[in-house]
Design a protein around this motif. Structure first.
Motif, PDB file in Angstrom:
ATOM      1  N   CYS A   1       0.848  -1.191   0.000  1.00  0.00           N
ATOM      2  CA  CYS A   1       0.000   0.000   0.000  1.00  0.00           C
ATOM      3  C   CYS A   1       0.880   1.236   0.000  1.00  0.00           C
ATOM      4  CB  CYS A   1      -0.909   0.019   1.224  1.00  0.00           C
ATOM      5  SG  CYS A   1      -2.000  -1.419   1.345  1.00  0.00           S
ATOM      6  N   LEU A   2       0.577   2.143  -0.885  1.00  0.00           N
ATOM      7  CA  LEU A   2       1.331   3.387  -1.006  1.00  0.00           C
ATOM      8  C   LEU A   2       0.394   4.532  -0.642  1.00  0.00           C
ATOM      9  CD1 LEU A   2       4.267   3.988  -1.982  1.00  0.00           C
ATOM     10  CD2 LEU A   2       3.244   4.710  -4.137  1.00  0.00           C
ATOM     11  N   ALA A   3       0.701   5.199   0.469  1.00  0.00           N
ATOM     12  CA  ALA A   3      -0.126   6.310   0.933  1.00  0.00           C
ATOM     13  C   ALA A   3       0.057   7.519   0.021  1.00  0.00           C
ATOM     14  CB  ALA A   3       0.249   6.661   2.375  1.00  0.00           C
ATOM     15  N   PRO A   4      -0.837   8.518   0.110  1.00  0.00           N
ATOM     16  CA  PRO A   4      -0.731   9.699  -0.761  1.00  0.00           C
ATOM     17  C   PRO A   4       0.608  10.410  -0.674  1.00  0.00           C
ATOM     18  CG  PRO A   4      -2.891   9.645   0.262  1.00  0.00           C
ATOM     19  CD  PRO A   4      -2.094   8.544   0.905  1.00  0.00           C
ATOM     20  N   ASP A   5       1.294  10.320   0.481  1.00  0.00           N
ATOM     21  CA  ASP A   5       2.578  11.004   0.601  1.00  0.00           C
ATOM     22  C   ASP A   5       3.743  10.142   0.123  1.00  0.00           C
ATOM     23  OD1 ASP A   5       2.812   9.110   2.580  1.00  0.00           O
ATOM     24  OD2 ASP A   5       3.433  10.511   4.158  1.00  0.00           O
ATOM     25  N   GLY A   6       3.459   8.943  -0.426  1.00  0.00           N
ATOM     26  CA  GLY A   6       4.504   8.068  -0.932  1.00  0.00           C
ATOM     27  C   GLY A   6       5.005   7.044   0.053  1.00  0.00           C
ATOM     28  N   THR A   7       4.513   7.073   1.309  1.00  0.00           N
ATOM     29  CA  THR A   7       4.933   6.109   2.312  1.00  0.00           C
ATOM     30  C   THR A   7       4.377   4.729   1.978  1.00  0.00           C
ATOM     31  OG1 THR A   7       4.882   7.858   3.963  1.00  0.00           O
ATOM     32  CG2 THR A   7       4.971   5.602   4.769  1.00  0.00           C
ATOM     33  N   ALA A   8       5.240   3.704   2.021  1.00  0.00           N
ATOM     34  CA  ALA A   8       4.827   2.347   1.664  1.00  0.00           C
ATOM     35  C   ALA A   8       4.781   1.463   2.898  1.00  0.00           C
ATOM     36  CB  ALA A   8       5.784   1.760   0.638  1.00  0.00           C
ATOM     37  N   HIS A   9       3.829   0.522   2.901  1.00  0.00           N
ATOM     38  CA  HIS A   9       3.791  -0.523   3.918  1.00  0.00           C
ATOM     39  C   HIS A   9       3.018  -1.705   3.354  1.00  0.00           C
ATOM     40  CE1 HIS A   9      -0.117   1.450   4.600  1.00  0.00           C
ATOM     41  NE2 HIS A   9      -0.519   0.285   5.100  1.00  0.00           N
ATOM     42  N   LEU A  10       3.054  -2.818   4.075  1.00  0.00           N
ATOM     43  CA  LEU A  10       2.325  -4.017   3.676  1.00  0.00           C
ATOM     44  C   LEU A  10       1.147  -4.248   4.601  1.00  0.00           C
ATOM     45  CD1 LEU A  10       5.125  -6.646   2.906  1.00  0.00           C
ATOM     46  CD2 LEU A  10       3.572  -5.599   1.254  1.00  0.00           C
ATOM     47  N   GLU A  11       0.031  -4.656   4.019  1.00  0.00           N
ATOM     48  CA  GLU A  11      -1.120  -5.108   4.780  1.00  0.00           C
ATOM     49  C   GLU A  11      -1.367  -6.568   4.448  1.00  0.00           C
ATOM     50  OE1 GLU A  11      -4.398  -2.525   3.952  1.00  0.00           O
ATOM     51  OE2 GLU A  11      -3.517  -0.814   5.029  1.00  0.00           O
ATOM     52  N   PRO A  12      -1.919  -7.334   5.392  1.00  0.00           N
ATOM     53  CA  PRO A  12      -2.158  -8.759   5.118  1.00  0.00           C
ATOM     54  C   PRO A  12      -3.051  -8.952   3.903  1.00  0.00           C
ATOM     55  CG  PRO A  12      -2.420  -8.280   7.456  1.00  0.00           C
ATOM     56  CD  PRO A  12      -2.315  -6.949   6.753  1.00  0.00           C
ATOM     57  N   SER A  13      -2.714  -9.954   3.101  1.00  0.00           N
ATOM     58  CA  SER A  13      -3.533 -10.293   1.938  1.00  0.00           C
ATOM     59  C   SER A  13      -4.516 -11.385   2.321  1.00  0.00           C
ATOM     60  CB  SER A  13      -2.660 -10.779   0.783  1.00  0.00           C
ATOM     61  OG  SER A  13      -1.802  -9.758   0.333  1.00  0.00           O
TER      62      SER A  13
END
Length: 431
Positions: A55-67
């Protein structure tokens, strides 16, 4: 670019990403070795990977969420790769060399003969082809060596260097960092003023200062001159050293002694170091410890060293790959480089760090789990080139690439071609 100390903000996006559009990509795996803060990045731990929906937030910060349970891993996401050791002035010349083959001496002789063909058009065409191949392989940073002879019979600056300066500027506009390293003769650098003259031009173009050491007579004097020049102009150092299987070759140890003597604080990269493979255990350990103490990185170059070293008129038994495991255990940062591609030194090869790492896995017994080995084509070469680290959770989206591969074993086959991450993300809303 998001910086490593922004981890608190990253965590906030995981727990409270807010409203507004965001970009997502399901089925992603990220090697833990390519994360600045794996725990904050999220996802499901699977061996040495973190898996989930990127997931890429509007400010460009990336993280993973469970699939979801039905979401298979489809992509490996990495920062753009780094190639620390190639020779774009030599590449793709094999077609006019005839049936060239043999050891290092034979390759050097064939390459010298071929230099009569190194016109401006020839160099530009071949070097641009190499740059294009490296970009297509997913590289965001690279260092190419350029042969640099000095003396009355040679121009102040090689033609290849001038052409590479033009190509570097164009590559920079495309978002690729290119460093050019002057590959000088170490005995020539012992001549008063020679190292300073080369370093002055190298500094103008933001390059690296280097030399070729193979048991030469004036190595200490040449090295001291290069260290002094690099200190004066603020340049990184890069050496081709001990490219042979004679245990008496110890330019590597000499470099490791001179670095602390001079107080040099810049990055130092030493390529080849083949003679470590034939040292006795105690000698190898002493050299590895000195390298670690001096902060010197070592580049293994499997394709060229496998081809040239250990020739004995039949099937080789000694292969010339440097001692990767022992260097790593001593705390030396090791790098895998491509070196030569389709020239007198290696008649085949590919400008592709993933392919080179796969070859090192086979020849150096770099066993699974493979995630830590990825540092040899990402983190470690950037450090050795004096570049800031680049991790998946701190990089800009444009600095990330995705390989269509389910796991790292599939990635290292070299069959998967990188895709810019921004080409795969799908925008979605988040309430």
């Amino acid at each position: 670019m998001t910086q490593p100390n922004d981890t608190a903000r990253t965590a906030a996006h995981q727990t409270n990403p807010g409203t507004g559009p965001r970009a997502v990509l399901p089925g992603v795996s990220v090697p833990v070795s390519q994360l600045a803060d794996p725990d904050r990045f999220g996802g499901t731990a699977t061996g040495d990977l973190r898996c989930g929906t990127l997931c890429l937030a509007p400010d460009g910060t990336a993280h993973l969420e469970p699939s979801g349970s039905d979401s298979a891993n489809r992509y490996i996401v990495l920062p753009r790769l780094t190639e620390a050791h190639v020779h774009l002035d030599k590449c793709h010349s094999i077609g006019r060399l005839g049936d060239v083959g043999g050891d290092l001496a034979a390759a050097l002789a064939a390459q010298r003969r071929d230099k009569t063909n190194w016109t401006a058009d020839d160099l530009r065409t071949r070097m641009q082809r190499g740059l294009t191949e490296l970009r297509q392989a997913g590289c965001g940073a690279l260092r190419t060596h350029i042969d640099w002879a000095t003396g009355t019979d040679h121009p102040d600056t090689p033609l290849a260097w001038d052409i590479m300066a033009d190509l570097t500027a164009a590559a920079r506009d495309a978002g690729i960092i290119v460093q050019t390293a002057a590959l000088t003769g170490i005995d020539e650098m012992a001549t008063p003023g020679a190292a300073q003259a080369v370093a002055r031009r190298v500094a103008r173009d933001g390059g690296a200062l280097g030399s070729f050491l193979l048991g030469h007579a004036n190595m200490r004097a040449g090295l001291r001159a290069l260290f002094d020049a690099a200190t004066h102009f603020g340049l990184p150092l890069d050496f081709h050293v001990d490219e042979g299987l004679d245990p008496s070759l110890d330019g590597l140890g000499l470099i490791a002694d001179i670095a602390p003597e001079t107080g040099f604080e810049g990055p130092i990269l030493c390529g080849h170091a083949c003679s470590l493979a034939v040292r006795d255990t105690d000698d190898l350990q002493r050299t590895a410890d000195k390298l670690a103490h001096a902060g010197i990185a070592v580049a293994a170059l499997p394709s060229t060293n496998l081809y040239l070293q250990g020739r004995r008129g039949g099937t080789p038994t000694a292969r010339g790959l440097t001692m990767l495991h022992e260097l790593n255990q001593a705390g030396v940062q090791t790098i895998i480089g491509t070196d030569n591609v389709r020239d007198a030194f290696c008649p085949i090869g590919r400008h592709d760090p993933i392919w080179s790492l796969g070859l090192a896995v086979l020849t150096g017994h770099l066993d699974p789990p493979f995630g830590a080995h990825l540092k040899t084509i990402t983190t470690h070469p950037r450090n050795a080139m004096g570049l800031a680290p680049l991790c998946v959770d701190t990089a800009a989206p444009s600095e990330l690439i995705a390989f269509p591969a389910a796991d790292l074993s599939e990635l290292l086959t070299g069959a998967a071609q990188p895709i810019p991450l921004t080409d795969l993300l799908t925008e979605t809303s988040h309430d």
